[in-house]
Each structure stands twice: as structure tokens, then as C-alpha cells.
Motif scaffolding. Structure first.
Motif, PDB file in Angstrom:
ATOM      1  N   SER A 282     -34.772 -35.529  64.474  1.00 53.45           N
ATOM      2  CA  SER A 282     -34.496 -36.418  65.603  1.00 53.45           C
ATOM      3  C   SER A 282     -33.630 -35.720  66.649  1.00 53.45           C
ATOM      4  CB  SER A 282     -33.836 -37.714  65.117  1.00 53.45           C
ATOM      5  OG  SER A 282     -32.516 -37.500  64.685  1.00 53.45           O
ATOM      6  N   ASP A 283     -32.689 -34.855  66.219  1.00 54.18           N
ATOM      7  CA  ASP A 283     -31.913 -34.074  67.180  1.00 54.18           C
ATOM      8  C   ASP A 283     -32.813 -33.103  67.951  1.00 54.18           C
ATOM      9  OD1 ASP A 283     -29.431 -35.185  66.867  1.00 54.18           O
ATOM     10  OD2 ASP A 283     -28.665 -33.652  65.508  1.00 54.18           O
ATOM     11  N   LYS A 284     -33.806 -32.549  67.279  1.00 53.24           N
ATOM     12  CA  LYS A 284     -34.748 -31.653  67.945  1.00 53.24           C
ATOM     13  C   LYS A 284     -35.533 -32.381  69.020  1.00 53.24           C
ATOM     14  CE  LYS A 284     -38.440 -28.307  66.980  1.00 53.24           C
ATOM     15  NZ  LYS A 284     -39.291 -27.684  65.921  1.00 53.24           N
ATOM     16  N   LEU A 285     -35.907 -33.628  68.739  1.00 56.54           N
ATOM     17  CA  LEU A 285     -36.594 -34.429  69.755  1.00 56.54           C
ATOM     18  C   LEU A 285     -35.701 -34.641  70.976  1.00 56.54           C
ATOM     19  CD1 LEU A 285     -38.305 -37.169  67.530  1.00 56.54           C
ATOM     20  CD2 LEU A 285     -39.411 -35.230  68.668  1.00 56.54           C
ATOM     21  N   PRO A 292     -32.183 -40.088  73.508  1.00 55.20           N
ATOM     22  CA  PRO A 292     -31.627 -40.048  72.145  1.00 55.20           C
ATOM     23  C   PRO A 292     -31.962 -41.268  71.298  1.00 55.20           C
ATOM     24  CG  PRO A 292     -30.016 -39.212  73.693  1.00 55.20           C
ATOM     25  CD  PRO A 292     -31.149 -39.744  74.514  1.00 55.20           C
ATOM     26  N   LEU A 293     -31.827 -42.459  71.874  1.00 52.75           N
ATOM     27  CA  LEU A 293     -32.092 -43.664  71.092  1.00 52.75           C
ATOM     28  C   LEU A 293     -33.567 -43.754  70.708  1.00 52.75           C
ATOM     29  CD1 LEU A 293     -30.992 -46.223  69.847  1.00 52.75           C
ATOM     30  CD2 LEU A 293     -31.315 -47.372  72.067  1.00 52.75           C
ATOM     31  N   LYS A 294     -34.454 -43.407  71.624  1.00 49.79           N
ATOM     32  CA  LYS A 294     -35.889 -43.442  71.313  1.00 49.79           C
ATOM     33  C   LYS A 294     -36.241 -42.410  70.249  1.00 49.79           C
ATOM     34  CE  LYS A 294     -40.497 -43.348  73.356  1.00 49.79           C
ATOM     35  NZ  LYS A 294     -41.302 -43.192  74.606  1.00 49.79           N
ATOM     36  N   ALA A 295     -35.595 -41.254  70.290  1.00 54.12           N
ATOM     37  CA  ALA A 295     -35.856 -40.222  69.286  1.00 54.12           C
ATOM     38  C   ALA A 295     -35.500 -40.743  67.885  1.00 54.12           C
ATOM     39  CB  ALA A 295     -35.050 -38.967  69.599  1.00 54.12           C
ATOM     40  N   ARG A 296     -34.384 -41.449  67.764  1.00 52.20           N
ATOM     41  CA  ARG A 296     -34.014 -42.004  66.465  1.00 52.20           C
ATOM     42  C   ARG A 296     -35.034 -43.049  66.016  1.00 52.20           C
ATOM     43  NH1 ARG A 296     -30.791 -37.718  67.211  1.00 52.20           N
ATOM     44  NH2 ARG A 296     -29.070 -38.161  68.641  1.00 52.20           N
ATOM     45  N   LYS A 297     -35.496 -43.884  66.939  1.00 51.48           N
ATOM     46  CA  LYS A 297     -36.471 -44.913  66.591  1.00 51.48           C
ATOM     47  C   LYS A 297     -37.783 -44.308  66.101  1.00 51.48           C
ATOM     48  CE  LYS A 297     -34.908 -48.633  69.688  1.00 51.48           C
ATOM     49  NZ  LYS A 297     -35.319 -49.552  70.778  1.00 51.48           N
ATOM     50  N   LEU A 298     -38.249 -43.269  66.787  1.00 54.64           N
ATOM     51  CA  LEU A 298     -39.503 -42.624  66.396  1.00 54.64           C
ATOM     52  C   LEU A 298     -39.401 -42.043  64.985  1.00 54.64           C
ATOM     53  CD1 LEU A 298     -40.419 -40.785  69.729  1.00 54.64           C
ATOM     54  CD2 LEU A 298     -41.653 -42.704  68.698  1.00 54.64           C
ATOM     55  N   MET A 299     -38.313 -41.370  64.704  1.00 62.06           N
ATOM     56  CA  MET A 299     -38.156 -40.770  63.381  1.00 62.06           C
ATOM     57  C   MET A 299     -38.094 -41.842  62.297  1.00 62.06           C
ATOM     58  SD  MET A 299     -35.818 -40.194  60.798  1.00 62.06           S
ATOM     59  CE  MET A 299     -34.146 -40.150  61.439  1.00 62.06           C
ATOM     60  N   PHE A 338     -28.498 -42.915  57.133  1.00 65.05           N
ATOM     61  CA  PHE A 338     -27.881 -41.897  57.986  1.00 65.05           C
ATOM     62  C   PHE A 338     -28.008 -42.268  59.467  1.00 65.05           C
ATOM     63  CE2 PHE A 338     -28.172 -37.761  55.245  1.00 65.05           C
ATOM     64  CZ  PHE A 338     -27.425 -38.366  54.261  1.00 65.05           C
ATOM     65  N   THR A 339     -29.243 -42.539  59.881  1.00 63.17           N
ATOM     66  CA  THR A 339     -29.553 -42.550  61.311  1.00 63.17           C
ATOM     67  C   THR A 339     -29.254 -43.873  61.980  1.00 63.17           C
ATOM     68  OG1 THR A 339     -31.205 -40.831  60.946  1.00 63.17           O
ATOM     69  CG2 THR A 339     -31.361 -42.036  63.008  1.00 63.17           C
ATOM     70  N   ILE A 340     -29.211 -44.973  61.238  1.00 67.55           N
ATOM     71  CA  ILE A 340     -28.780 -46.225  61.860  1.00 67.55           C
ATOM     72  C   ILE A 340     -27.350 -46.100  62.373  1.00 67.55           C
ATOM     73  CG2 ILE A 340     -28.124 -48.596  61.322  1.00 67.55           C
ATOM     74  CD1 ILE A 340     -31.038 -48.258  62.055  1.00 67.55           C
ATOM     75  N   SER A 341     -26.529 -45.320  61.700  1.00 66.49           N
ATOM     76  CA  SER A 341     -25.177 -45.068  62.206  1.00 66.49           C
ATOM     77  C   SER A 341     -25.222 -44.352  63.547  1.00 66.49           C
ATOM     78  CB  SER A 341     -24.384 -44.233  61.193  1.00 66.49           C
ATOM     79  OG  SER A 341     -24.231 -44.911  59.979  1.00 66.49           O
ATOM     80  N   VAL A 342     -26.143 -43.398  63.680  1.00 66.18           N
ATOM     81  CA  VAL A 342     -26.291 -42.683  64.947  1.00 66.18           C
ATOM     82  C   VAL A 342     -26.832 -43.614  66.027  1.00 66.18           C
ATOM     83  CG1 VAL A 342     -27.336 -40.685  66.074  1.00 66.18           C
ATOM     84  CG2 VAL A 342     -26.665 -40.555  63.675  1.00 66.18           C
ATOM     85  N   PRO A 396     -40.513 -51.740  56.322  1.00 69.75           N
ATOM     86  CA  PRO A 396     -41.414 -52.114  57.423  1.00 69.75           C
ATOM     87  C   PRO A 396     -40.862 -53.253  58.271  1.00 69.75           C
ATOM     88  CG  PRO A 396     -42.688 -51.679  55.450  1.00 69.75           C
ATOM     89  CD  PRO A 396     -41.240 -51.640  55.038  1.00 69.75           C
ATOM     90  N   LEU A 397     -40.204 -54.230  57.637  1.00 69.43           N
ATOM     91  CA  LEU A 397     -39.575 -55.302  58.403  1.00 69.43           C
ATOM     92  C   LEU A 397     -38.458 -54.756  59.284  1.00 69.43           C
ATOM     93  CD1 LEU A 397     -39.206 -58.288  59.043  1.00 69.43           C
ATOM     94  CD2 LEU A 397     -37.816 -58.510  56.957  1.00 69.43           C
ATOM     95  N   ALA A 398     -37.702 -53.789  58.763  1.00 68.40           N
ATOM     96  CA  ALA A 398     -36.632 -53.176  59.558  1.00 68.40           C
ATOM     97  C   ALA A 398     -37.186 -52.447  60.785  1.00 68.40           C
ATOM     98  CB  ALA A 398     -35.835 -52.210  58.682  1.00 68.40           C
ATOM     99  N   VAL A 399     -38.361 -51.837  60.663  1.00 62.15           N
ATOM    100  CA  VAL A 399     -38.987 -51.168  61.807  1.00 62.15           C
ATOM    101  C   VAL A 399     -39.265 -52.173  62.923  1.00 62.15           C
ATOM    102  CG1 VAL A 399     -41.063 -49.982  62.606  1.00 62.15           C
ATOM    103  CG2 VAL A 399     -39.999 -49.299  60.457  1.00 62.15           C
TER     104      VAL A 399
END
Length: 416
Positions: A282-285, A292-299, A338-342, A396-399
């Protein structure tokens, strides 16, 4: 330049200490799951009684998580982290000294009340010391301590219990925590101005918000409710891995305590490597130009497809099949944790990140309380199949919640 290099080195050293703190944070909480048959025998517990012990910890954890988040934003990460580590380490030692179920329950509750200090403080440190292009990676290296703790806990706790006693396992891990608290007190300091400026400038919310939300204002944001719901529905799967999987391997799959010590760490190793990899992805994206926020969502969306595999567990049979399935499922669990914190750090002003994470962690623990009760009541009646099927739908519900409710938030009184 010398000062800049010194600050850059210090921030990674701080990450290393946080990593160690989280390692033993998770070892301390997971001791009961590894020693489940031993403790059930020692205190004459059935599965419902074991779930009661889990929920004493988890309810205290849920209640104190929002409080400790506020404390970090109010008093700073250095002080709150230090006293949190000291308290949970003493609680772990107390568990080993307990001679009745009442005493043991009290110290598990104290452990639950103290352990939430770790994660709001950790996120606050990451938000202050690291810019967006490094934030997910630094966060994953800190929080990787959770799965490393879960990796070393089975062999370490099994060896201590089999070589000495279950009491020594608790006391030893608590003593190690006290040493880590002293190290944190000696090393941590707030970031210098140039590091802080870089960190704040690369956070979407703080880039336009020189001040944060007031506590009451946070509850009026859609993103806060989205984060709360995400943690409420997704955290229980990870709690199952921590609190129920080691016992399931012994009671349903036929492994001994020694075998759990030898092999029970495998899913957590996969989780750790996978979650660090997805965070770096996600950091690479972000470095490639993605928001940044969209990158985390995609991952997070892409890794969520792994979680429903847990529904296959009862039909494959055998300990190795269970370990294999949960090695994959755990990657999804830990990537989300991990990433929800980010996501919180990307969506809210830096002044509020610890408070938001604290509230969210409390809701995640509340979800785990309800799920622990469900598992404790129905593991032997409904059967494991229905429990695993229920878990398959949670990520899946969280997505769905992530894409419909989470967005950057800024105080309404801030003018662009």
C-alpha cells in the motif's frame, strides 16, 4: 545533516522498542489460550467458564481502550506507554501468583485494562514521526510485534510450563515487560520540528487542519462510525485465532501441548510476513501517486477475499489442514488490523488519531466479547462448522463499510 540523521535513526529505534512492547503484550494475553486445558483443569472450568475468563479480559480491554486513547492525546505517548507496560506486566505476574479463580480473574481484568495503552500510543508515535510514504511500513513493523508475540508464545509458554510450571510462564513474561518499560522511558522523546513538519504535511486531514476535533465532534463524523463498525465486525476473527485456535488444535485436532508449542506458531508467522508485505504494497501505491487513503482501501479489499476460507476448516480434517487454512486467513486478519490504524491516521487530524483508535479498539474488543460468548456457548452444541461459516462473512462486510463510510475528515470550523 547530523541532526537529521540522528532523528531518522532515533525514529527507527523507537519503532524497535514499540515492536518489543507489542510482542510481549501479545504473549501476555495469549498465555491463557496456550494453557487452556491446564487452566481448565487447575480452576475446574468448562468452555463457558473459559469464555468467562476471556471476557473479563476483553470487557476491561474494551472499556479502557477509548480512555487510553484520550489519555495519549492528552498526556502524550511517552508517559502513557510507560505506565501501561508496567501495569500489564505486574498483572501478568499476578496471574501467575493467583491461587483462586477470583484472583486469576482479577489480574486478567487488570491486564485487559492496561494493555490498550500500547496501540493508541503506537499510532500517535507513527503519525508524529513518519510521513505518509513511510507510515504504513513503519506501522506494520511496530504492529508486527503482535504476530511475532503469537509466534513465540506457543513454544516459549509450552516450554516454561512443561519445564517448570504454568505459574512460572506468567511470572517470567511479566518480568520481561518491566525491562521493556524501563527501556522505553530511557529512549523515547518527541520528534524535532523538521520531522514533525514532514509528517503533518503528508497527512491528508492534517494538511488542511491545524487543529483537531473536540471529543464530542468526533462522534458526528461518518468516518468514525465506519471505523467502529469495521473493527466491530472484523476483529473477532483475529481474536478467535489468538484465544480459541490453540485450544481447538488440542481439543478438536488432537495435538498435545508440546505439539502446539512446536507448530502452533505457524499461522502467526504467515500473518506477520503477509501483513508486512501488504502494508509495504500500500505504501508503494502511495509512492506511485495514489491517494494514501484510497491505496489502503484497495489493498484491504484485495486481501479480504482470503478470510472466507476459514469456512472450509471443519471439512478438511486434521491439524495440518487447520494450520494451513488459518495461515492464509491470518494474513487477512492482520493486514486489516495493521492498516485500519493507518486509515485512521490518513482520515483524521493527528491531534485525534489516538482517541479515534482508542474508541475503535474498544468497539473491536466489544465485538470479540460477543463472539467469545457465542463460541463458548455453542462450540459444543451448534458445532464448529457454523462458527467458521459466521466468521467467513465478517471481512467482506468490513469491505462494504470501508468504501461507503470512510473518508478524510476535518473540523467544520477550518477554512481552506
Amino acid at each position: 545533516m547530523k541532526g537529521l540523521l540522528s532523528a531518522e535513526k532515533r525514529r527507527w529505534f523507537i519503532v524497535a522498542i514499540i515492536f518489543l512492547a507489542i510482542v510481549f503484550n501479545y504473549v501476555d494475553r495469549q498465555i491463557v489460550s496456550i494453557l487452556k486445558p491446564v487452566l481448565k483443569s487447575e480452576f475446574s472450568l468448562n468452555d463457558s467458564g473459559y469464555a468467562w475468563i476471556l471476557n473479563i479480559f476483553t470487557i476491561c480491554y474494551a472499556v479502557m481502550y477509548p480512555v487510553t486513547g484520550w489519555m495519549v492525546d492528552r498526556f502524550g505517548a511517552r508517559v502513557v506507554m510507560f505506565y501501561g507496560i508496567i501495569t500489564w506486566s505486574l498483572a501478568c505476574i499476578g496471574g501467575g501468583l493467583s491461587r483462586s479463580i477470583g484472583q486469576f480473574g482479577f489480574f486478567r481484568g487488570l491486564l485487559g485494562a492496561a494493555e490498550p495503552t500500547n496501540f493508541p500510543a503506537q499510532l500517535k508515535v507513527i503519525a508524529l514521526w513518519f510521513p505518509g510514504k513511510l507510515r504504513a511500513t513503519a506501522n506494520s513493523l511496530c504492529v508486527a510485534g503482535s504476530s511475532i508475540g503469537a509466534i513465540i508464545a506457543p513454544p516459549a509458554i509450552a516450554w516454561l510450563a512443561l519445564t517448570y510450571s504454568w505459574q512460572i510462564a506468567f511470572i517470567t513474561m511479566g518480568a520481561v515487560g518491566i525491562l521493556i518499560a524501563v527501556l522505553w522511558k530511557l529512549v523515547y522523546q518527541d520528534p524535532p520540528p523538521h520531522i514533525l513538519k514532514e509528517s503533518v504535511a503528508t497527512t491528508a486531514a492534517t494538511a488542511v487542519s491545524p487543529v483537531g476535533f473536540k471529543w464530542k465532534e468526533l462522534w458526528g463524523t461518518r468516518t468514525l462510525w465506519g471505523i467502529l463498525l469495521i473493527r466491530f465486525v472484523s476483529d473477532p476473527v483475529w481474536y478467535f485465532c489468538l484465544f480459541w485456535l490453540p485450544g481447538y488444535l488440542q481439543e478438536e485436532s488432537g495435538l498435545t501441548l508440546a505439539q502446539v508449542g512446536m507448530f502452533g506458531w505457524i499461522p502467526f508467522l504467515f500473518a506477520d510476513l503477509g501483513a508486512i508485505g501488504t502494508s509495504a504494497w500500500s505504501d508503494k501505491l502511495v509512492r506511485k501517486g495514489h491517494d494514501p487513503l484510497k491505496a489502503r482501501k484497495l489493498m484491504l479489499t484485495r486481501v479480504a477475499i482470503l478470510s472466507p476460507l476459514c469456512a472450509l476448516t471443519p471439512y478438511l480434517g486434521g491439524a495440518w489442514a487447520t494450520l494451513a487454512v488459518f495461515s492464509i486467513v491470518a494474513i487477512a486478519c492482520l493486514s486489516w488490523l495493521f492498516t485500519i490504524s493507518v486509515v485512521v491516521a490518513e482520515a483524521f487530524p493527528v491531534q485525534n488519531v489516538a482517541s479515534v483508535l482508542g474508541i475503535a479498539g474498544g468497539f473491536g474488543a466489544l465485538g470479540a466479547v460477543l463472539f467469545n460468548y457465542f463460541v463458548g456457548q455453542f462450540m459444543g452444541t451448534l458445532g464448529a462448522e457454523k462458527i467458521f461459516i459466521a466468521m467467513a462473512f465478517l471481512h467482506p462486510l468490513a469491505v462494504l463499510i470501508l468504501w461507503t463510510m470512510v473518508r478524510p475528515e476535518k473540523p467544520k470550523n477550518i477554512k481552506l
